[in-house]
Design an enzyme around this catalytic site. Structure first.
Site, PDB file in Angstrom:
ATOM      1  N   GLY A  11       0.828  -1.204   0.000  1.00  0.00           N
ATOM      2  CA  GLY A  11       0.000   0.000   0.000  1.00  0.00           C
ATOM      3  C   GLY A  11       0.865   1.259   0.000  1.00  0.00           C
ATOM      4  CG  ASP A  59      -8.007 -11.290   3.806  1.00  0.00           C
ATOM      5  OD1 ASP A  59      -7.792 -10.802   4.934  1.00  0.00           O
ATOM      6  OD2 ASP A  59      -8.986 -11.001   3.105  1.00  0.00           O
ATOM      7  CB  SER A 126      -5.831   7.795  12.028  1.00  0.00           C
ATOM      8  OG  SER A 126      -6.352   8.983  11.507  1.00  0.00           O
ATOM      9  CB  THR A 128      -9.356   9.985  12.495  1.00  0.00           C
ATOM     10  OG1 THR A 128     -10.745  10.228  12.365  1.00  0.00           O
ATOM     11  CG2 THR A 128      -9.148   8.529  12.821  1.00  0.00           C
ATOM     12  CE1 TYR A 153      -9.193   3.855   8.391  1.00  0.00           C
ATOM     13  CE2 TYR A 153      -9.517   6.158   9.016  1.00  0.00           C
ATOM     14  CZ  TYR A 153      -8.672   5.108   8.695  1.00  0.00           C
ATOM     15  OH  TYR A 153      -7.306   5.306   8.702  1.00  0.00           O
ATOM     16  CE  LYS A 157      -6.646   2.855  11.004  1.00  0.00           C
ATOM     17  NZ  LYS A 157      -5.745   1.741  10.690  1.00  0.00           N
ATOM     18  CG  ASN A 202     -13.047   9.921  -0.917  1.00  0.00           C
ATOM     19  OD1 ASN A 202     -14.005  10.398  -1.520  1.00  0.00           O
ATOM     20  ND2 ASN A 202     -12.920   8.619  -0.692  1.00  0.00           N
ATOM     21  NE  ARG A 235      -8.098  17.849   7.781  1.00  0.00           N
ATOM     22  CZ  ARG A 235      -9.105  18.679   8.055  1.00  0.00           C
ATOM     23  NH1 ARG A 235      -8.863  19.827   8.658  1.00  0.00           N
ATOM     24  NH2 ARG A 235     -10.340  18.343   7.724  1.00  0.00           N
TER      25      ARG A 235
HETATM   26  P1  NAD Z   1      -3.435   1.638   1.493  1.00  0.00           P
HETATM   27  O1  NAD Z   1      -4.826   1.247   1.199  1.00  0.00           O
HETATM   28  O2  NAD Z   1      -2.632   2.253   0.401  1.00  0.00           O
HETATM   29  O3  NAD Z   1      -2.618   0.387   2.055  1.00  0.00           O
HETATM   30  C1  NAD Z   1      -3.216  -0.664   2.766  1.00  0.00           C
HETATM   31  C2  NAD Z   1      -2.751  -1.963   2.136  1.00  0.00           C
HETATM   32  O4  NAD Z   1      -3.296  -3.053   2.882  1.00  0.00           O
HETATM   33  C3  NAD Z   1      -3.236  -2.136   0.700  1.00  0.00           C
HETATM   34  O5  NAD Z   1      -2.139  -2.524  -0.108  1.00  0.00           O
HETATM   35  C4  NAD Z   1      -4.293  -3.245   0.775  1.00  0.00           C
HETATM   36  O6  NAD Z   1      -4.300  -4.026  -0.398  1.00  0.00           O
HETATM   37  C5  NAD Z   1      -3.835  -4.019   1.996  1.00  0.00           C
HETATM   38  N1  NAD Z   1      -4.891  -4.714   2.748  1.00  0.00           N
HETATM   39  C6  NAD Z   1      -6.069  -4.216   3.183  1.00  0.00           C
HETATM   40  N2  NAD Z   1      -6.739  -5.154   3.862  1.00  0.00           N
HETATM   41  C7  NAD Z   1      -5.970  -6.273   3.869  1.00  0.00           C
HETATM   42  C8  NAD Z   1      -6.106  -7.570   4.423  1.00  0.00           C
HETATM   43  N3  NAD Z   1      -7.182  -7.928   5.093  1.00  0.00           N
HETATM   44  N4  NAD Z   1      -5.097  -8.450   4.235  1.00  0.00           N
HETATM   45  C9  NAD Z   1      -3.981  -8.131   3.554  1.00  0.00           C
HETATM   46  N5  NAD Z   1      -3.803  -6.900   3.009  1.00  0.00           N
HETATM   47  C10 NAD Z   1      -4.779  -5.998   3.157  1.00  0.00           C
HETATM   48  O7  NAD Z   1      -3.476   2.600   2.761  1.00  0.00           O
HETATM   49  P2  NAD Z   1      -2.348   3.513   3.396  1.00  0.00           P
HETATM   50  O8  NAD Z   1      -2.689   4.912   3.105  1.00  0.00           O
HETATM   51  O9  NAD Z   1      -1.009   3.016   3.030  1.00  0.00           O
HETATM   52  O10 NAD Z   1      -2.637   3.269   4.927  1.00  0.00           O
HETATM   53  C11 NAD Z   1      -1.941   2.309   5.687  1.00  0.00           C
HETATM   54  C12 NAD Z   1      -2.466   2.294   7.095  1.00  0.00           C
HETATM   55  O11 NAD Z   1      -2.344   3.592   7.663  1.00  0.00           O
HETATM   56  C13 NAD Z   1      -3.942   1.924   7.225  1.00  0.00           C
HETATM   57  O12 NAD Z   1      -4.106   1.170   8.410  1.00  0.00           O
HETATM   58  C14 NAD Z   1      -4.628   3.262   7.350  1.00  0.00           C
HETATM   59  O13 NAD Z   1      -5.841   3.162   8.033  1.00  0.00           O
HETATM   60  C15 NAD Z   1      -3.596   4.031   8.148  1.00  0.00           C
HETATM   61  N6  NAD Z   1      -3.698   5.484   7.997  1.00  0.00           N
HETATM   62  C16 NAD Z   1      -3.623   6.029   6.739  1.00  0.00           C
HETATM   63  C17 NAD Z   1      -3.723   7.403   6.585  1.00  0.00           C
HETATM   64  C18 NAD Z   1      -3.670   8.028   5.214  1.00  0.00           C
HETATM   65  O14 NAD Z   1      -4.026   9.186   5.077  1.00  0.00           O
HETATM   66  N7  NAD Z   1      -3.220   7.349   4.171  1.00  0.00           N
HETATM   67  C19 NAD Z   1      -3.887   8.222   7.714  1.00  0.00           C
HETATM   68  C20 NAD Z   1      -3.944   7.643   8.969  1.00  0.00           C
HETATM   69  C21 NAD Z   1      -3.842   6.259   9.103  1.00  0.00           C
HETATM   70  C1  UD1 Z   2      -9.420  12.324   5.847  1.00  0.00           C
HETATM   71  C2  UD1 Z   2     -10.294  11.424   6.686  1.00  0.00           C
HETATM   72  C3  UD1 Z   2      -9.560  11.024   7.967  1.00  0.00           C
HETATM   73  C4  UD1 Z   2      -8.226  10.408   7.633  1.00  0.00           C
HETATM   74  C5  UD1 Z   2      -7.433  11.415   6.792  1.00  0.00           C
HETATM   75  C6  UD1 Z   2      -6.104  10.900   6.365  1.00  0.00           C
HETATM   76  C7  UD1 Z   2     -12.575  12.195   6.194  1.00  0.00           C
HETATM   77  C8  UD1 Z   2     -13.782  12.862   6.753  1.00  0.00           C
HETATM   78  N1  UD1 Z   2     -11.520  12.116   7.031  1.00  0.00           N
HETATM   79  O1  UD1 Z   2      -9.222  13.480   6.578  1.00  0.00           O
HETATM   80  O2  UD1 Z   2     -10.312  10.108   8.700  1.00  0.00           O
HETATM   81  O3  UD1 Z   2      -7.513  10.099   8.814  1.00  0.00           O
HETATM   82  O4  UD1 Z   2      -8.170  11.715   5.610  1.00  0.00           O
HETATM   83  O5  UD1 Z   2      -6.292   9.874   5.427  1.00  0.00           O
HETATM   84  O6  UD1 Z   2     -12.541  11.750   5.074  1.00  0.00           O
HETATM   85  N2  UD1 Z   2     -10.389  19.045   0.596  1.00  0.00           N
HETATM   86  C9  UD1 Z   2     -10.882  19.885  -0.377  1.00  0.00           C
HETATM   87  N3  UD1 Z   2     -11.210  19.353  -1.591  1.00  0.00           N
HETATM   88  C10 UD1 Z   2     -11.066  18.029  -1.888  1.00  0.00           C
HETATM   89  C11 UD1 Z   2     -10.537  17.166  -0.873  1.00  0.00           C
HETATM   90  C12 UD1 Z   2     -10.230  17.719   0.357  1.00  0.00           C
HETATM   91  O7  UD1 Z   2     -11.023  21.084  -0.157  1.00  0.00           O
HETATM   92  O8  UD1 Z   2     -11.402  17.615  -3.002  1.00  0.00           O
HETATM   93  C13 UD1 Z   2      -9.999  19.604   1.903  1.00  0.00           C
HETATM   94  C14 UD1 Z   2     -10.796  19.026   3.053  1.00  0.00           C
HETATM   95  O9  UD1 Z   2     -11.927  19.798   3.315  1.00  0.00           O
HETATM   96  C15 UD1 Z   2      -9.761  19.110   4.182  1.00  0.00           C
HETATM   97  C16 UD1 Z   2      -8.409  18.969   3.484  1.00  0.00           C
HETATM   98  O10 UD1 Z   2      -8.660  19.256   2.121  1.00  0.00           O
HETATM   99  O11 UD1 Z   2      -9.810  20.354   4.771  1.00  0.00           O
HETATM  100  C17 UD1 Z   2      -7.808  17.597   3.620  1.00  0.00           C
HETATM  101  O12 UD1 Z   2      -8.770  16.637   3.250  1.00  0.00           O
HETATM  102  P1  UD1 Z   2      -8.461  15.073   3.172  1.00  0.00           P
HETATM  103  O13 UD1 Z   2      -7.239  14.858   2.347  1.00  0.00           O
HETATM  104  O14 UD1 Z   2      -9.709  14.385   2.780  1.00  0.00           O
HETATM  105  O15 UD1 Z   2      -8.040  14.666   4.661  1.00  0.00           O
HETATM  106  P2  UD1 Z   2      -8.833  14.873   6.052  1.00  0.00           P
HETATM  107  O16 UD1 Z   2     -10.064  15.632   5.878  1.00  0.00           O
HETATM  108  O17 UD1 Z   2      -7.842  15.402   7.010  1.00  0.00           O
END
Ligand code: NAD
Ligand code: UD1
Length: 344
Positions: A11, A59, A126, A128, A153, A157, A202, A235
């Site tokens: 990921g 998985d 997170s 969050t 979600y 966490k 998103n 952020r």
């Molecule tokens: P990602 O989706 O890119 O990576 C997750 C990986 O896990 C993917 O490759 C997916 O295929 C794999 N996966 C999911 N479920 C699985 C399962 N049951 N078995 C095996 N593999 C599985 O996400 P990411 O952005 O790299 O996030 C990694 C972690 O960090 C997650 O736990 C996410 O919740 C957490 N996190 C992410 C963010 C963010 O903004 N990206 C922020 C806070 C926390």
């Molecule tokens: C989102 C998740 C949060 C997660 C975090 C990191 C939601 C409600 N929350 O938060 O749980 O931990 O990502 O993965 O989804 N924005 C725009 N236009 C866009 C997209 C975003 O203006 O098209 C703004 C948003 O309003 C926000 C900022 O950009 O102020 C960041 O947004 P985003 O990247 O979605 O992250 P979070 O909202 O922090």
């Protein structure tokens, strides 16, 4: 040399962490079911490190398959558990999918770690969990109150953190590090790995780069009437490579027996709040690319402002997220160009 099991290692954050681990001389075994990644990521990791890491398409919820894995790699010293489903909106639509995937997989992992004498786990949490901190808790440190989750979600966490605390309480030989990420962005400087959003993004950054690439018509800025200096949300955007390096530090601290507490918690952010307009303007400045945008209404459930007090991670992990925002945004753009075959 230690052996690290990295779940979700293909990921976004996992792949960058695998690269840092390998470059620091760790042996890695990746488990990923490719539910939100592709096998090409493995090639990217190999191209950067000149080594193909062990990979199992599995998985984490598959107890039998995971048990086989633990039997095949009896030398695992620690686990970094990234594997999870992470789309907030989807979790509202499909809560059971999130509870099964995010909670079930941690339970399987902990049971097998216990059975196989693996005592160290780093968990992806997170910011969050803090929700919208009140003013006196901004920037937010690790002692700020945990608030009721706004989505399934977010709830997974919180529950995961509690499962890890309860398990550590019952098993004094288990060491846990909870890493609470703020907003990870950017891509590896080689542009060989990066974020691969599924469908319409998103998150802000992939939407920005896709708009700049012409895949989306315009960026919608969700609100300019917040109580912030320019009216847009704030952020703490952290470079994914800096974030990956924090995992290596946390792991080394654990493996060297340096943890002060059985369960350690760290906020991983830059310590600086950045607004949506600042992201847009800096992106335009550093790339010179046109980025059409329109201000629309607020997004439901959005938090107005949150950024990290990362003092604890800076001190205890001897780590700092200090890559300049301009470089981070440039890396995100280079990755988007690579994905879209856009020439200079
Ligand atoms: P990602 O989706 O890119 O990576 C997750 C990986 O896990 C993917 O490759 C997916 O295929 C794999 N996966 C999911 N479920 C699985 C399962 N049951 N078995 C095996 N593999 C599985 O996400 P990411 O952005 O790299 O996030 C990694 C972690 O960090 C997650 O736990 C996410 O919740 C957490 N996190 C992410 C963010 C963010 O903004 N990206 C922020 C806070 C926390
Ligand atoms: C989102 C998740 C949060 C997660 C975090 C990191 C939601 C409600 N929350 O938060 O749980 O931990 O990502 O993965 O989804 N924005 C725009 N236009 C866009 C997209 C975003 O203006 O098209 C703004 C948003 O309003 C926000 C900022 O950009 O102020 C960041 O947004 P985003 O990247 O979605 O992250 P979070 O909202 O922090």
């Amino acid at each position: 040399m230690s052996r690290i099991l990295v779940t979700g290692g293909l990921g976004y954050i996992g792949s960058h962490t695998v690269v840092e681990l390998m470059q620091q001389g760790h042996n890695v075994v990746i488990v990923d079911n490719l539910s939100n990644s592709t096998i090409e990521v493995l090639e990217g990791i190999e191209a950067i490190t000149n080594t193909k890491p062990c990979f199992e398409n599995l998985d984490c919820n598959d107890y039998v398959g995971m048990e086989r894995l633990f039997n095949s790699y009896p030398d695992i010293d620690a686990v970094i558990h990234f594997a999870a489903s992470k789309a907030v909106g989807e979790s509202v639509e499909k809560p059971l999918l999130y509870y099964r995937n995010n909670i079930g997989s941690l339970v399987v992992l902990l049971e097998l770690m216990n059975a196989h004498g693996v005592h160290n786990i780093v968990f992806s949490s997170s910011c969050t969990v803090y929700g919208q901190p009140d003013e006196k808790h901004l920037p937010v440190d690790e002692n700020a109150p945990i608030q009721k989750a706004l989505s399934p979600y977010g709830n997974t966490k919180q529950v995961n953190e509690q499962i890890l605390r309860d398990t550590a309480h019952a098993n004094k030989s288990l060491n846990v590090v909870l890493l609470r990420y703020f907003n990870p962005i950017g891509a590896h400087p080689t542009a060989l790995i990066g974020e691969l959003p599924n469908g319409i993004p998103n998150n802000l950054l992939p939407y920005v780069t896709q708009t700049a690439a012409g895949v989306r018509n315009e960026l919608k800025i969700f609100g300019d009437d917040y109580n912030t200096p320019d009216g847009s949300c704030i952020r703490d955007y952290i470079y994914v490579v800096d974030l990956a390096k924090a995992h290596v530090k946390a792991l080394q601290r654990m493996l060297h027996g340096e943890c002060d507490e059985q369960v350690e918690v760290y906020n991983l952010g830059t310590g600086h709040g950045v607004s949506v307009f600042e992201i847009v303007n800096t992106f335009k400045e550093v790339t010179g690319v046109n980025l059409p945008y329109v201000v629309v209404g607020r997004r439901e459930g959005d938090i107005e402002q949150v950024w990290a007090d990362a003092t604890k991670a800076n001190a205890k992990l001897n780590w700092k997220a200090d890559t300049p925002l301009a470089d981070v945004l440039k890396s995100a753009w280079e990755w988007e160009k690579k994905l879209r075959n856009i020439a200079e």
